[in-house]
Scaffold this motif. Structure first.
Motif, mmCIF file in Angstrom:
data_model
loop_
_atom_site.group_PDB
_atom_site.id
_atom_site.type_symbol
_atom_site.label_atom_id
_atom_site.label_comp_id
_atom_site.label_asym_id
_atom_site.label_seq_id
_atom_site.Cartn_x
_atom_site.Cartn_y
_atom_site.Cartn_z
ATOM 1 N N ARG A 78 -3.780 -9.093 -4.785
ATOM 2 C CA ARG A 78 -3.934 -7.877 -5.581
ATOM 3 C C ARG A 78 -2.796 -7.662 -6.577
ATOM 4 N NH1 ARG A 78 -2.391 -6.717 -0.459
ATOM 5 N NH2 ARG A 78 -0.559 -5.390 -0.119
ATOM 6 N N ILE A 132 3.482 -15.128 -0.142
ATOM 7 C CA ILE A 132 2.548 -14.509 0.817
ATOM 8 C C ILE A 132 2.726 -13.005 0.707
ATOM 9 C CG2 ILE A 132 1.869 -14.272 3.223
ATOM 10 C CD1 ILE A 132 2.974 -17.030 3.773
ATOM 11 N N GLU A 133 1.686 -12.286 0.352
ATOM 12 C CA GLU A 133 1.778 -10.850 0.146
ATOM 13 C C GLU A 133 1.792 -10.087 1.467
ATOM 14 O OE1 GLU A 133 -1.594 -9.951 -2.254
ATOM 15 O OE2 GLU A 133 -0.530 -10.309 -4.142
ATOM 16 N N HIS A 134 2.392 -8.919 1.441
ATOM 17 C CA HIS A 134 2.299 -8.012 2.586
ATOM 18 C C HIS A 134 0.853 -7.510 2.728
ATOM 19 C CE1 HIS A 134 6.399 -7.606 3.941
ATOM 20 N NE2 HIS A 134 6.828 -7.441 2.701
ATOM 21 N N ARG A 135 0.546 -7.075 3.911
ATOM 22 C CA ARG A 135 -0.774 -6.481 4.133
ATOM 23 C C ARG A 135 -0.884 -5.158 3.390
ATOM 24 N NH1 ARG A 135 -1.114 -7.377 10.715
ATOM 25 N NH2 ARG A 135 -1.126 -9.670 10.669
ATOM 26 N N ARG A 136 -2.116 -4.709 3.203
ATOM 27 C CA ARG A 136 -2.341 -3.460 2.468
ATOM 28 C C ARG A 136 -1.758 -2.259 3.197
ATOM 29 N NH1 ARG A 136 -5.833 -3.726 -1.788
ATOM 30 N NH2 ARG A 136 -6.964 -5.686 -2.024
ATOM 31 N N THR A 181 0.939 -1.351 6.435
ATOM 32 C CA THR A 181 1.878 -1.818 7.441
ATOM 33 C C THR A 181 2.482 -0.620 8.160
ATOM 34 O OG1 THR A 181 3.754 -1.831 5.892
ATOM 35 C CG2 THR A 181 2.452 -3.848 6.068
ATOM 36 N N ARG A 240 5.931 -11.065 1.797
ATOM 37 C CA ARG A 240 6.570 -11.380 3.073
ATOM 38 C C ARG A 240 7.385 -12.659 2.989
ATOM 39 N NH1 ARG A 240 2.637 -12.254 7.546
ATOM 40 N NH2 ARG A 240 1.111 -12.714 5.918
#
Length: 495
Positions: free
Chosen positions: A57, A123-127, A129, A97
């Motif tokens: 995103r 690697i992206e963070h989750r939507r 956390t 991350r």
């Protein structure tokens, strides 16, 4: 200690993102090279392409500002250095991350003999956390629960909800943070919060409900912050033993203020610095944007650190502040300065020095015959009233930090500890507006409280520190509460 009475922990409003990776944890970029190309350290190279793999995103145009410097590299060493700096910038955004760097020779159509391709694998963070942690404030601790929506709109925006339950304060708040593309230090945040705190030294409970907007930006070598805050404050006494002065302060008030802060920080660490200095200046003007609180408040902090022989460090600090009422109304107890305790003038109890109300038990104590000398400190403490804070203060500290004797655990756990010898001094008073500045300075120079001693300091990462000191208070005035002997302190800001 020279802070606002209702902000001993300051968990809210929140400022900026919390970074999951520190600079010390960042590894050097991975380098992959093909032997078919002669890419030497001292040979000119051209970065032809920069790829970012793993985006979901996150918007590409936002990240282009963070990696632009990679294209300006002139040789392999320069490519490695700029790629490492770009990696730090990407991690600092708080939206990834993991970030890895791969440097390879260019391939395919249009590839130059000295061309390089740089790839950032992210690697992206989750939507959504969540987090659970503990926080150390000024001689208090709290449990913090949080929910975070990182990278909401694809450009490092962050929405955070935080609940904090502490030994003296309970708070919750909602914060939205938005950085400017390419200039992370230039950002804006909007906050809504509620904070409830208990202040036993004043027999007072305060509940704040407020909203604020902050604009932070760098200017030359300084960090600047402009803030508008509107807060509805509810004050009430903690119990029936509260003095009449505290009962008079009880009730509701509305503060709307504009403030400005400037910080110059060249220290290598904010917890146990070995070199560098700090200059912090803060101004607050209340009453001209609404509300019934009208005052001008100025305070500053200066710190200098220098490394000496045998791995020792000398540190000097100076704090000061002035609160001026605007109009006929006197200043509120929630806006005044407070001194004393293990984070400021050691050897005195927390915020238990300076102006106070009449003692709550003086009449009773005067009728009691003291049979045992061990009761005298207790009775003296009971005889003092509620501490009301002051409108002017200064505090200074001189420290000598040394390693532990015989250096046990050197290079490991032992390096987290320091012994220190300290000398603290300061004073706190109210202003008489008919006397003039010279009379105010004379008042601050009279009846100076001071203390000295030694102790052990433990650094808790780069977040906080704890101290166990043996203190000898001097210059004690009538009504001051002292802590003669061992005193324990924990916090993030120490004199």
């Amino acid at each position: 200690m020279g802070t606002v009475h209702a902000r001993s922990l300051d968990p809210l409003p929140m400022q900026g993102p919390e970074l999951g990776v520190q600079a010390d944890d960042i590894e050097a970029p991975e380098i992959e090279q093909e032997p078919k190309q002669e890419v030497l350290e001292n040979k000119n190279v051209v970065v032809q392409r920069v790829h970012i793999d793993g985006l979901g995103r996150t918007q590409d145009d936002f990240l282009s500002y963070e990696i632009a410097e990679v294209f300006r590299a002139k040789d392999l060493i320069d490519v490695m250095r700029r790629s490492h700096e770009a990696r730090q910038k990407l991690l600092r955004l708080g939206i990834f991350r993991k970030v890895e760097v791969v440097i390879d020779t260019s391939r395919g159509e249009g590839a130059l003999p000295n061309g390089l391709d740089v790839t950032f694998e992210v690697i992206e963070h989750r939507r959504l956390t969540g987090s659970y942690n503990t926080m150390v404030g000024n001689n208090e601790g709290s449990m913090v629960l949080g929910l975070k929506l990182p990278n909401m709109l694809g450009r490092a925006e962050k929405l955070t909800f935080q609940f904090s339950y502490g030994t003296k304060e309970t708070s919750y708040g909602l914060s939205f943070f938005k950085p400017q593309p390419g200039q992370f230090e230039r950002n804006i945040s909007v906050n809504a919060y509620k904070v409830t705190g208990q202040f036993p030294w004043s027999s007072l409970r305060e509940t704040d409900r407020g909203i604020s907007t902050e604009l932070s930006f760098p200017l030359w070598k300084t960090s600047q912050t402009l803030k508008w805050e509107a807060v509805w404050r509810e004050l009430c006494s903690l119990g029936q033993t509260a003095s009449f002065a505290i009962r008079q302060e009880s009730g509701h008030s509305l503060k709307s203020s504009l403030s400005h802060a400037m910080v110059i920080d060249t220290r290598n660490s904010s917890i146990l610095p070995r070199k560098g200095g700090l200059l912090k200046i803060h101004q607050e003007l209340a009453g001209y944007t609404g509300g019934d609180a009208r005052f001008l408040k100025e305070d500053f902090e200066i710190q200098l650190n220098r490394t000496l022989i045998l791995d020792s460090v000398i540190s000097a600090s100076l704090w000061g502040g002035l609160l001026l009422s605007i109009g006929d109304k006197s200043t509120c107890i929630a806006d005044r300065f407070y001194l004393g305790g293990p984070t400021s003038i050691r050897g005195f109890s927390m915020y238990s020095m300076g102006p106070q109300s009449d003692g709550k038990t003086k009449t009773f104590i005067s009728k009691v015959e003291i049979w045992c000398s061990t009761l005298k400190p207790l009775l003296t403490s009971l005889a003092s009233g509620d501490f009301l804070g002051g409108e002017a203060y200064w505090a200074g500290g001189l420290h000598l930090y040394t390693p532990l004797p015989f250096r046990p655990g050197r290079g490991g756990f032992g390096d987290l500890f320091r012994t220190h010898f300290f000398l603290n001094a300061g004073n706190l008073c109210n202003l008489n507006y008919g006397e003039g500045p010279q009379a105010h300075l004379k008042k601050l120079a009279e009846c100076i409280r001071w203390s000295y001693g030694l102790g052990i300091v433990l650094r808790l990462g780069n977040i906080a520190r704890v101290e166990l000191n043996y203190c000898i208070p001097m210059g004690v005035q009538s009504g001051d509460r002292i802590c003669d002997g061992f005193q324990f302190g924990a916090g993030i800001r120490f004199l």
